[in-house]
Write a protein that holds these residues in place. Structure first.
Motif, mmCIF file in Angstrom:
data_model
loop_
_atom_site.group_PDB
_atom_site.id
_atom_site.type_symbol
_atom_site.label_atom_id
_atom_site.label_comp_id
_atom_site.label_asym_id
_atom_site.label_seq_id
_atom_site.Cartn_x
_atom_site.Cartn_y
_atom_site.Cartn_z
ATOM 1 N N ARG A 112 -13.013 -27.355 -24.972
ATOM 2 C CA ARG A 112 -13.331 -28.780 -24.836
ATOM 3 C C ARG A 112 -12.487 -29.647 -25.747
ATOM 4 O O ARG A 112 -12.292 -30.841 -25.474
ATOM 5 C CB ARG A 112 -14.810 -29.024 -25.125
ATOM 6 N N ASP A 113 -12.000 -29.089 -26.853
ATOM 7 C CA ASP A 113 -11.219 -29.873 -27.812
ATOM 8 C C ASP A 113 -9.723 -29.612 -27.712
ATOM 9 O O ASP A 113 -8.934 -30.220 -28.436
ATOM 10 C CB ASP A 113 -11.682 -29.557 -29.242
ATOM 11 N N ALA A 114 -9.307 -28.716 -26.825
ATOM 12 C CA ALA A 114 -7.890 -28.348 -26.724
ATOM 13 C C ALA A 114 -7.146 -29.309 -25.806
ATOM 14 O O ALA A 114 -7.655 -29.698 -24.759
ATOM 15 C CB ALA A 114 -7.760 -26.919 -26.211
ATOM 16 N N ASN A 115 -5.935 -29.686 -26.206
ATOM 17 C CA ASN A 115 -5.097 -30.534 -25.359
ATOM 18 C C ASN A 115 -4.583 -29.771 -24.141
ATOM 19 O O ASN A 115 -4.502 -30.305 -23.039
ATOM 20 C CB ASN A 115 -3.899 -31.058 -26.159
ATOM 21 N N ILE A 116 -4.196 -28.502 -24.354
ATOM 22 C CA ILE A 116 -3.664 -27.661 -23.284
ATOM 23 C C ILE A 116 -4.555 -26.432 -23.173
ATOM 24 O O ILE A 116 -4.525 -25.562 -24.059
ATOM 25 C CB ILE A 116 -2.206 -27.255 -23.560
ATOM 26 N N PRO A 117 -5.355 -26.325 -22.139
ATOM 27 C CA PRO A 117 -6.281 -25.190 -22.025
ATOM 28 C C PRO A 117 -5.557 -23.873 -21.774
ATOM 29 O O PRO A 117 -4.455 -23.844 -21.237
ATOM 30 C CB PRO A 117 -7.159 -25.577 -20.829
ATOM 31 N N ILE A 118 -6.188 -22.800 -22.205
ATOM 32 C CA ILE A 118 -5.693 -21.444 -21.979
ATOM 33 C C ILE A 118 -6.751 -20.684 -21.193
ATOM 34 O O ILE A 118 -7.946 -20.786 -21.480
ATOM 35 C CB ILE A 118 -5.415 -20.723 -23.318
ATOM 36 N N TYR A 119 -6.300 -19.911 -20.204
ATOM 37 C CA TYR A 119 -7.215 -19.146 -19.364
ATOM 38 C C TYR A 119 -6.932 -17.653 -19.533
ATOM 39 O O TYR A 119 -5.831 -17.262 -19.968
ATOM 40 C CB TYR A 119 -7.040 -19.558 -17.898
ATOM 41 N N PRO A 120 -7.905 -16.809 -19.192
ATOM 42 C CA PRO A 120 -7.674 -15.357 -19.306
ATOM 43 C C PRO A 120 -6.428 -14.899 -18.564
ATOM 44 O O PRO A 120 -5.720 -13.989 -19.020
ATOM 45 C CB PRO A 120 -8.945 -14.756 -18.701
ATOM 46 N N SER A 121 -6.135 -15.527 -17.431
ATOM 47 C CA SER A 121 -4.938 -15.146 -16.679
ATOM 48 C C SER A 121 -3.659 -15.422 -17.474
ATOM 49 O O SER A 121 -2.659 -14.709 -17.320
ATOM 50 C CB SER A 121 -4.890 -15.892 -15.348
ATOM 51 N N ASP A 122 -3.693 -16.447 -18.336
ATOM 52 C CA ASP A 122 -2.526 -16.740 -19.178
ATOM 53 C C ASP A 122 -2.296 -15.631 -20.194
ATOM 54 O O ASP A 122 -1.158 -15.240 -20.452
ATOM 55 C CB ASP A 122 -2.714 -18.078 -19.895
ATOM 56 N N LEU A 123 -3.385 -15.139 -20.792
ATOM 57 C CA LEU A 123 -3.259 -14.062 -21.771
ATOM 58 C C LEU A 123 -2.806 -12.765 -21.098
ATOM 59 O O LEU A 123 -2.032 -11.998 -21.679
ATOM 60 C CB LEU A 123 -4.589 -13.845 -22.489
ATOM 61 N N ALA A 124 -3.269 -12.533 -19.882
ATOM 62 C CA ALA A 124 -2.862 -11.325 -19.169
ATOM 63 C C ALA A 124 -1.384 -11.359 -18.795
ATOM 64 O O ALA A 124 -0.786 -10.307 -18.548
ATOM 65 C CB ALA A 124 -3.716 -11.143 -17.920
ATOM 66 N N ALA A 125 -0.795 -12.543 -18.776
ATOM 67 C CA ALA A 125 0.594 -12.699 -18.331
ATOM 68 C C ALA A 125 1.579 -12.861 -19.474
ATOM 69 O O ALA A 125 2.748 -13.176 -19.233
ATOM 70 C CB ALA A 125 0.699 -13.891 -17.384
ATOM 71 N N ILE A 126 1.151 -12.651 -20.727
ATOM 72 C CA ILE A 126 2.070 -12.866 -21.848
ATOM 73 C C ILE A 126 3.226 -11.874 -21.839
ATOM 74 O O ILE A 126 4.229 -12.091 -22.515
ATOM 75 C CB ILE A 126 1.354 -12.813 -23.205
ATOM 76 N N TRP A 127 3.112 -10.811 -21.077
ATOM 77 C CA TRP A 127 4.193 -9.830 -21.002
ATOM 78 C C TRP A 127 5.430 -10.427 -20.348
ATOM 79 O O TRP A 127 6.552 -9.984 -20.624
ATOM 80 C CB TRP A 127 3.715 -8.601 -20.231
ATOM 81 N N PHE A 128 5.244 -11.407 -19.491
ATOM 82 C CA PHE A 128 6.401 -12.022 -18.834
ATOM 83 C C PHE A 128 6.363 -13.547 -18.870
ATOM 84 O O PHE A 128 7.321 -14.197 -18.481
ATOM 85 C CB PHE A 128 6.489 -11.569 -17.371
ATOM 86 N N ARG A 129 5.256 -14.146 -19.378
ATOM 87 C CA ARG A 129 5.163 -15.604 -19.466
ATOM 88 C C ARG A 129 4.503 -15.985 -20.786
ATOM 89 O O ARG A 129 3.290 -16.016 -20.895
ATOM 90 C CB ARG A 129 4.361 -16.157 -18.276
ATOM 91 N N PRO A 130 5.308 -16.252 -21.827
ATOM 92 C CA PRO A 130 4.734 -16.562 -23.133
ATOM 93 C C PRO A 130 3.961 -17.867 -23.127
ATOM 94 O O PRO A 130 4.215 -18.762 -22.322
ATOM 95 C CB PRO A 130 5.967 -16.659 -24.049
ATOM 96 N N ILE A 131 3.000 -17.954 -24.032
ATOM 97 C CA ILE A 131 2.196 -19.159 -24.161
ATOM 98 C C ILE A 131 2.595 -19.901 -25.431
ATOM 99 O O ILE A 131 3.026 -19.310 -26.416
ATOM 100 C CB ILE A 131 0.686 -18.854 -24.187
ATOM 101 N N ALA A 132 2.444 -21.218 -25.366
ATOM 102 C CA ALA A 132 2.600 -22.090 -26.539
ATOM 103 C C ALA A 132 3.905 -21.786 -27.284
ATOM 104 O O ALA A 132 4.949 -21.547 -26.674
ATOM 105 C CB ALA A 132 1.389 -21.958 -27.454
ATOM 106 N N GLN A 133 3.843 -21.800 -28.621
ATOM 107 C CA GLN A 133 5.049 -21.656 -29.433
ATOM 108 C C GLN A 133 5.606 -20.246 -29.450
ATOM 109 O O GLN A 133 6.713 -20.011 -29.957
ATOM 110 C CB GLN A 133 4.773 -22.107 -30.876
ATOM 111 N N PHE A 134 4.891 -19.288 -28.851
ATOM 112 C CA PHE A 134 5.313 -17.896 -28.936
ATOM 113 C C PHE A 134 6.485 -17.565 -28.018
ATOM 114 O O PHE A 134 6.991 -16.449 -28.035
ATOM 115 C CB PHE A 134 4.119 -16.984 -28.655
#
Length: 352
Positions: A112-134
Protein backbone atom coordinates in the motif's frame (compact mmCIF):
# COMPACT_ATOMS: atom_id res chain seq x y z
CA UNK A 1 51.66 -2.62 16.17
CA UNK A 2 50.19 0.51 14.62
CA UNK A 3 52.75 2.12 12.35
CA UNK A 4 51.03 5.48 12.61
CA UNK A 5 49.72 7.70 9.81
CA UNK A 6 51.18 6.93 6.42
CA UNK A 7 52.73 9.61 4.30
CA UNK A 8 50.82 10.19 1.09
CA UNK A 9 52.73 8.92 -1.93
CA UNK A 10 51.85 8.66 -5.64
CA UNK A 11 51.16 4.96 -5.06
CA UNK A 12 48.69 5.52 -2.21
CA UNK A 13 47.04 8.28 -4.23
CA UNK A 14 46.63 5.82 -7.08
CA UNK A 15 45.14 3.22 -4.75
CA UNK A 16 42.65 5.28 -2.79
CA UNK A 17 40.83 7.08 -5.57
CA UNK A 18 38.66 4.10 -6.53
CA UNK A 19 37.15 4.02 -3.04
CA UNK A 20 36.46 7.75 -3.33
CA UNK A 21 34.86 7.30 -6.75
CA UNK A 22 32.66 4.46 -5.52
CA UNK A 23 31.67 6.56 -2.53
CA UNK A 24 30.66 9.54 -4.66
CA UNK A 25 28.95 7.29 -7.17
CA UNK A 26 26.80 5.45 -4.64
CA UNK A 27 25.77 8.74 -2.99
CA UNK A 28 24.56 9.92 -6.41
CA UNK A 29 22.70 6.63 -6.87
CA UNK A 30 20.89 7.12 -3.57
CA UNK A 31 20.08 10.74 -4.38
CA UNK A 32 18.68 9.81 -7.79
CA UNK A 33 16.50 7.00 -6.49
CA UNK A 34 15.18 9.08 -3.59
CA UNK A 35 14.36 11.89 -6.02
CA UNK A 36 12.46 9.47 -8.26
CA UNK A 37 10.61 8.10 -5.26
CA UNK A 38 9.45 11.60 -4.34
CA UNK A 39 8.44 12.69 -7.84
CA UNK A 40 6.07 9.76 -8.39
CA UNK A 41 3.74 10.57 -5.45
CA UNK A 42 4.04 14.31 -6.10
CA UNK A 43 6.09 15.25 -3.04
CA UNK A 44 8.82 16.72 -5.25
CA UNK A 45 7.37 18.73 -8.18
CA UNK A 46 7.72 16.97 -11.51
CA UNK A 47 9.06 20.08 -13.20
CA UNK A 48 12.11 21.15 -15.15
CA UNK A 49 14.39 21.08 -12.09
CA UNK A 50 13.60 17.48 -11.22
CA UNK A 51 13.91 16.35 -14.83
CA UNK A 52 17.27 18.05 -15.35
CA UNK A 53 18.66 16.71 -12.06
CA UNK A 54 17.52 13.23 -13.00
CA UNK A 55 18.94 13.50 -16.52
CA UNK A 56 22.29 14.84 -15.32
CA UNK A 57 22.78 12.02 -12.81
CA UNK A 58 21.75 9.25 -15.15
CA UNK A 59 24.02 10.34 -17.98
CA UNK A 60 27.09 9.05 -16.13
CA UNK A 61 26.67 7.68 -12.61
CA UNK A 62 25.93 4.04 -13.56
CA UNK A 63 28.44 3.92 -16.46
CA UNK A 64 30.95 5.14 -13.86
CA UNK A 65 30.41 1.98 -11.80
CA UNK A 66 30.94 -0.27 -14.81
CA UNK A 67 34.16 1.58 -15.64
CA UNK A 68 35.37 1.15 -12.05
CA UNK A 69 34.37 -2.52 -12.04
CA UNK A 70 36.44 -3.17 -15.16
CA UNK A 71 39.63 -1.67 -13.72
CA UNK A 72 40.48 -4.64 -11.49
CA UNK A 73 39.44 -7.47 -13.78
CA UNK A 74 42.72 -8.21 -15.55
CA UNK A 75 44.57 -8.31 -12.22
CA UNK A 76 41.97 -10.68 -10.78
CA UNK A 77 42.01 -12.92 -13.85
CA UNK A 78 45.71 -13.58 -13.34
CA UNK A 79 44.65 -15.96 -10.57
CA UNK A 80 42.72 -17.97 -13.14
CA UNK A 81 39.26 -17.94 -14.64
CA UNK A 82 37.81 -20.41 -12.13
CA UNK A 83 38.77 -18.47 -8.97
CA UNK A 84 37.59 -15.28 -10.65
CA UNK A 85 34.17 -16.73 -11.49
CA UNK A 86 33.83 -18.33 -8.05
CA UNK A 87 34.50 -14.94 -6.49
CA UNK A 88 31.92 -13.22 -8.69
CA UNK A 89 29.32 -15.89 -8.02
CA UNK A 90 29.68 -15.14 -4.33
CA UNK A 91 29.99 -11.35 -4.45
CA UNK A 92 27.59 -10.57 -7.31
CA UNK A 93 25.27 -13.47 -8.22
CA UNK A 94 24.51 -14.49 -4.63
CA UNK A 95 23.69 -10.97 -3.34
CA UNK A 96 21.66 -10.38 -6.51
CA UNK A 97 19.36 -13.30 -5.71
CA UNK A 98 19.32 -12.82 -1.94
CA UNK A 99 18.61 -9.10 -1.88
CA UNK A 100 16.16 -9.24 -4.78
CA UNK A 101 14.12 -11.66 -2.66
CA UNK A 102 14.53 -9.60 0.52
CA UNK A 103 13.63 -6.26 -1.07
CA UNK A 104 10.93 -7.76 -3.26
CA UNK A 105 9.34 -9.57 -0.33
CA UNK A 106 9.43 -6.43 1.81
CA UNK A 107 7.86 -4.39 -0.99
CA UNK A 108 5.03 -6.92 -1.28
CA UNK A 109 4.39 -6.67 2.47
CA UNK A 110 4.27 -2.86 2.23
CA UNK A 111 2.33 -2.83 -1.04
CA UNK A 112 0.00 0.00 0.00
CA UNK A 113 2.93 2.36 0.59
CA UNK A 114 5.11 1.29 -2.36
CA UNK A 115 5.42 3.48 -5.45
CA UNK A 116 6.15 0.47 -7.69
CA UNK A 117 4.43 -2.75 -6.58
CA UNK A 118 6.16 -6.13 -6.70
CA UNK A 119 4.29 -9.38 -7.34
CA UNK A 120 5.30 -13.01 -6.74
CA UNK A 121 5.64 -13.45 -10.50
CA UNK A 122 8.30 -10.71 -10.50
CA UNK A 123 10.37 -12.55 -7.90
CA UNK A 124 10.00 -15.81 -9.81
CA UNK A 125 11.39 -14.08 -12.91
CA UNK A 126 14.55 -12.55 -11.42
CA UNK A 127 16.58 -15.19 -13.23
CA UNK A 128 15.98 -13.37 -16.50
CA UNK A 129 14.23 -10.10 -15.49
CA UNK A 130 15.87 -8.17 -12.64
CA UNK A 131 13.82 -5.96 -10.37
CA UNK A 132 14.53 -2.43 -9.19
CA UNK A 133 18.19 -1.44 -8.76
CA UNK A 134 19.41 -5.04 -8.98
CA UNK A 135 19.69 -4.80 -12.76
CA UNK A 136 23.19 -3.49 -12.08
CA UNK A 137 24.36 -6.74 -10.48
CA UNK A 138 22.64 -8.74 -13.21
CA UNK A 139 24.34 -6.75 -15.98
CA UNK A 140 27.70 -6.71 -14.19
CA UNK A 141 27.71 -10.49 -13.86
CA UNK A 142 27.11 -10.77 -17.60
CA UNK A 143 30.03 -8.38 -18.23
CA UNK A 144 32.32 -10.54 -16.08
CA UNK A 145 31.25 -13.68 -17.94
CA UNK A 146 31.96 -11.97 -21.26
CA UNK A 147 35.42 -10.91 -20.01
CA UNK A 148 36.24 -14.52 -19.08
CA UNK A 149 34.93 -16.24 -22.19
CA UNK A 150 36.00 -13.59 -24.73
CA UNK A 151 39.67 -13.06 -23.82
CA UNK A 152 40.62 -11.46 -27.16
CA UNK A 153 40.89 -7.70 -26.87
CA UNK A 154 39.91 -7.08 -30.48
CA UNK A 155 36.86 -9.35 -30.24
CA UNK A 156 35.75 -7.93 -26.90
CA UNK A 157 36.05 -4.32 -28.04
CA UNK A 158 34.20 -5.15 -31.26
CA UNK A 159 31.49 -6.90 -29.27
CA UNK A 160 31.10 -3.91 -26.96
CA UNK A 161 30.83 -1.46 -29.88
CA UNK A 162 28.38 -3.70 -31.77
CA UNK A 163 26.30 -4.23 -28.64
CA UNK A 164 26.09 -0.49 -28.03
CA UNK A 165 24.96 0.04 -31.62
CA UNK A 166 22.27 -2.64 -31.22
CA UNK A 167 21.12 -0.95 -28.02
CA UNK A 168 20.75 2.38 -29.84
CA UNK A 169 19.02 1.06 -32.95
CA UNK A 170 16.83 -1.88 -31.95
CA UNK A 171 14.03 -2.27 -29.38
CA UNK A 172 15.21 -5.00 -26.97
CA UNK A 173 14.39 -6.15 -23.46
CA UNK A 174 15.36 -3.59 -20.78
CA UNK A 175 17.74 -5.91 -18.93
CA UNK A 176 19.62 -6.76 -22.14
CA UNK A 177 19.52 -3.13 -23.25
CA UNK A 178 21.12 -1.94 -20.03
CA UNK A 179 23.83 -4.58 -20.31
CA UNK A 180 24.68 -3.62 -23.89
CA UNK A 181 24.68 0.08 -23.00
CA UNK A 182 27.13 -0.35 -20.12
CA UNK A 183 29.44 -3.03 -21.55
CA UNK A 184 31.63 -0.47 -23.41
CA UNK A 185 32.36 1.35 -20.14
CA UNK A 186 33.28 -1.93 -18.47
CA UNK A 187 35.61 -2.73 -21.38
CA UNK A 188 37.11 0.77 -21.17
CA UNK A 189 37.98 0.11 -17.53
CA UNK A 190 39.27 -3.36 -18.38
CA UNK A 191 41.79 -2.11 -20.91
CA UNK A 192 42.40 1.31 -19.40
CA UNK A 193 43.59 0.04 -16.02
CA UNK A 194 47.30 0.36 -16.80
CA UNK A 195 46.93 3.91 -18.11
CA UNK A 196 44.89 4.88 -15.06
CA UNK A 197 47.58 3.44 -12.77
CA UNK A 198 50.32 5.44 -14.49
CA UNK A 199 48.38 8.70 -14.74
CA UNK A 200 49.49 11.40 -12.30
CA UNK A 201 47.17 14.43 -12.67
CA UNK A 202 48.44 17.74 -11.36
CA UNK A 203 46.38 20.79 -10.44
CA UNK A 204 42.69 21.57 -10.64
CA UNK A 205 42.56 23.56 -13.89
CA UNK A 206 41.78 20.49 -15.99
CA UNK A 207 38.94 19.55 -13.65
CA UNK A 208 37.43 23.03 -14.03
CA UNK A 209 37.61 22.70 -17.81
CA UNK A 210 35.99 19.25 -17.72
CA UNK A 211 33.28 20.57 -15.42
CA UNK A 212 32.46 23.40 -17.80
CA UNK A 213 32.44 21.04 -20.78
CA UNK A 214 30.19 18.63 -18.86
CA UNK A 215 27.67 21.41 -18.17
CA UNK A 216 27.56 22.29 -21.88
CA UNK A 217 27.29 18.62 -22.88
CA UNK A 218 24.41 18.09 -20.44
CA UNK A 219 22.54 21.11 -21.77
CA UNK A 220 23.01 20.11 -25.41
CA UNK A 221 22.53 16.41 -24.83
CA UNK A 222 19.33 16.93 -22.89
CA UNK A 223 17.75 18.95 -25.69
CA UNK A 224 19.02 16.80 -28.55
CA UNK A 225 18.13 13.47 -26.93
CA UNK A 226 14.76 14.49 -25.55
CA UNK A 227 16.13 13.95 -22.01
CA UNK A 228 17.18 10.38 -22.80
CA UNK A 229 20.21 9.86 -20.55
CA UNK A 230 21.19 6.73 -22.48
CA UNK A 231 20.85 8.25 -25.93
CA UNK A 232 23.72 8.83 -28.34
CA UNK A 233 23.51 12.62 -27.87
CA UNK A 234 24.08 12.07 -24.12
CA UNK A 235 27.32 10.12 -24.65
CA UNK A 236 29.62 13.20 -24.44
CA UNK A 237 28.09 14.13 -21.07
CA UNK A 238 28.56 10.53 -19.93
CA UNK A 239 32.25 10.44 -20.84
CA UNK A 240 32.90 13.87 -19.33
CA UNK A 241 31.00 12.97 -16.15
CA UNK A 242 33.11 9.85 -15.67
CA UNK A 243 36.31 11.75 -16.47
CA UNK A 244 35.45 14.56 -14.07
CA UNK A 245 34.61 12.17 -11.24
CA UNK A 246 37.80 10.16 -11.76
CA UNK A 247 39.96 13.28 -11.95
CA UNK A 248 38.35 14.80 -8.86
CA UNK A 249 38.97 11.62 -6.88
CA UNK A 250 42.55 11.38 -8.12
CA UNK A 251 43.21 14.93 -6.93
CA UNK A 252 41.87 14.36 -3.42
CA UNK A 253 44.50 13.96 -0.72
CA UNK A 254 44.58 10.25 0.27
CA UNK A 255 45.44 11.18 3.85
CA UNK A 256 42.03 12.81 4.30
CA UNK A 257 38.37 12.21 3.47
CA UNK A 258 38.24 8.90 5.34
CA UNK A 259 34.46 9.14 5.47
CA UNK A 260 34.24 9.05 1.68
CA UNK A 261 36.57 6.04 1.50
CA UNK A 262 34.38 4.30 4.10
CA UNK A 263 31.30 4.97 1.95
CA UNK A 264 33.11 3.52 -1.06
CA UNK A 265 34.20 0.38 0.79
CA UNK A 266 30.61 -0.16 1.99
CA UNK A 267 29.13 0.69 -1.40
CA UNK A 268 27.68 -2.78 -1.99
CA UNK A 269 25.83 -2.66 1.32
CA UNK A 270 24.54 0.81 0.54
CA UNK A 271 23.48 -0.26 -2.94
CA UNK A 272 21.41 -3.24 -1.82
CA UNK A 273 19.85 -1.46 1.18
CA UNK A 274 19.36 2.13 0.08
CA UNK A 275 15.92 1.65 -1.47
CA UNK A 276 14.58 0.09 1.71
CA UNK A 277 16.23 2.80 3.84
CA UNK A 278 15.32 5.80 1.67
CA UNK A 279 11.77 4.66 0.96
CA UNK A 280 11.33 3.71 4.59
CA UNK A 281 12.29 7.23 5.63
CA UNK A 282 9.72 8.68 3.21
CA UNK A 283 6.98 6.38 4.53
CA UNK A 284 7.80 7.16 8.15
CA UNK A 285 7.81 10.92 7.52
CA UNK A 286 4.47 10.74 5.72
CA UNK A 287 2.87 8.66 8.47
CA UNK A 288 4.26 11.08 11.05
CA UNK A 289 2.58 13.93 9.09
CA UNK A 290 5.86 15.74 8.48
CA UNK A 291 5.10 18.68 6.15
CA UNK A 292 5.74 17.63 2.55
CA UNK A 293 8.59 20.07 1.92
CA UNK A 294 10.34 18.64 -1.15
CA UNK A 295 13.93 19.39 -0.20
CA UNK A 296 13.43 18.20 3.38
CA UNK A 297 12.22 14.83 2.13
CA UNK A 298 14.96 14.66 -0.50
CA UNK A 299 17.78 15.37 1.94
CA UNK A 300 16.33 13.17 4.69
CA UNK A 301 15.80 10.28 2.28
CA UNK A 302 19.30 10.58 0.84
CA UNK A 303 20.87 10.75 4.30
CA UNK A 304 18.89 7.70 5.43
CA UNK A 305 19.81 5.83 2.24
CA UNK A 306 23.52 6.32 2.94
CA UNK A 307 23.83 6.42 6.74
CA UNK A 308 21.50 3.57 7.71
CA UNK A 309 23.21 1.06 5.38
CA UNK A 310 26.57 2.25 6.72
CA UNK A 311 25.38 1.47 10.24
CA UNK A 312 24.11 -1.91 9.07
CA UNK A 313 27.46 -2.59 7.37
CA UNK A 314 29.37 -1.81 10.58
CA UNK A 315 27.03 -4.01 12.65
CA UNK A 316 27.25 -6.93 10.23
CA UNK A 317 31.02 -6.58 10.10
CA UNK A 318 31.26 -6.69 13.88
CA UNK A 319 29.05 -9.79 13.92
CA UNK A 320 31.04 -11.42 11.08
CA UNK A 321 27.87 -11.60 8.97
CA UNK A 322 28.91 -9.65 5.90
CA UNK A 323 29.70 -12.86 4.04
CA UNK A 324 26.41 -14.46 5.04
CA UNK A 325 24.52 -11.58 3.44
CA UNK A 326 26.68 -11.51 0.31
CA UNK A 327 28.43 -8.28 1.24
CA UNK A 328 31.97 -9.66 1.45
CA UNK A 329 33.82 -12.62 -0.02
CA UNK A 330 34.19 -15.75 2.15
CA UNK A 331 37.32 -16.48 4.09
CA UNK A 332 37.79 -13.00 5.55
CA UNK A 333 36.78 -13.12 9.18
CA UNK A 334 38.32 -9.74 10.05
CA UNK A 335 37.53 -7.13 7.39
CA UNK A 336 40.20 -4.49 7.18
CA UNK A 337 39.43 -1.09 8.74
CA UNK A 338 39.69 2.10 6.73
CA UNK A 339 43.35 3.24 7.07
CA UNK A 340 44.65 6.75 6.84
CA UNK A 341 45.47 6.12 3.19
CA UNK A 342 42.93 3.41 2.27
CA UNK A 343 43.97 0.81 -0.24
CA UNK A 344 42.00 0.08 -3.36
CA UNK A 345 39.20 -2.47 -3.11
CA UNK A 346 40.32 -5.80 -4.52
CA UNK A 347 38.25 -8.12 -6.64
CA UNK A 348 36.65 -9.82 -3.63
CA UNK A 349 35.37 -6.57 -2.16
CA UNK A 350 32.14 -4.87 -3.02
CA UNK A 351 31.91 -4.58 -6.80
CA UNK A 352 29.79 -1.45 -6.63
Amino acid sequence: MDAGPQKATPETTRMVWIDYARGLGVILVVYGHVLGGLVRPGIFPDGALARWMDYTLYTFHMPLFFFLAGLNVQHSLRKGARPFLESKLWTIAYPYVLWSLIQGGTTMLLARDANIPIYPSDLAAIWFRPIAQFWFLYALMICHLVAVFVPSRAVLVSLAVAGFAVFLMLPIRPDLALTLHHLPFYVAGLYGARSMAEWRPQGWSLLIAIGAAFAVAVALGGHLSGMDANGLASLPACVLGIAGTVLFCRLLDPAHHRWLAAVGIASMTIYVLHILAGSGMRIIMLKAHVPAWPWLYLLAGTAAGVVLPLIAHAALRRLHLLTVFGLAAPGRRKPQPVPIAPRVATSDQAPV
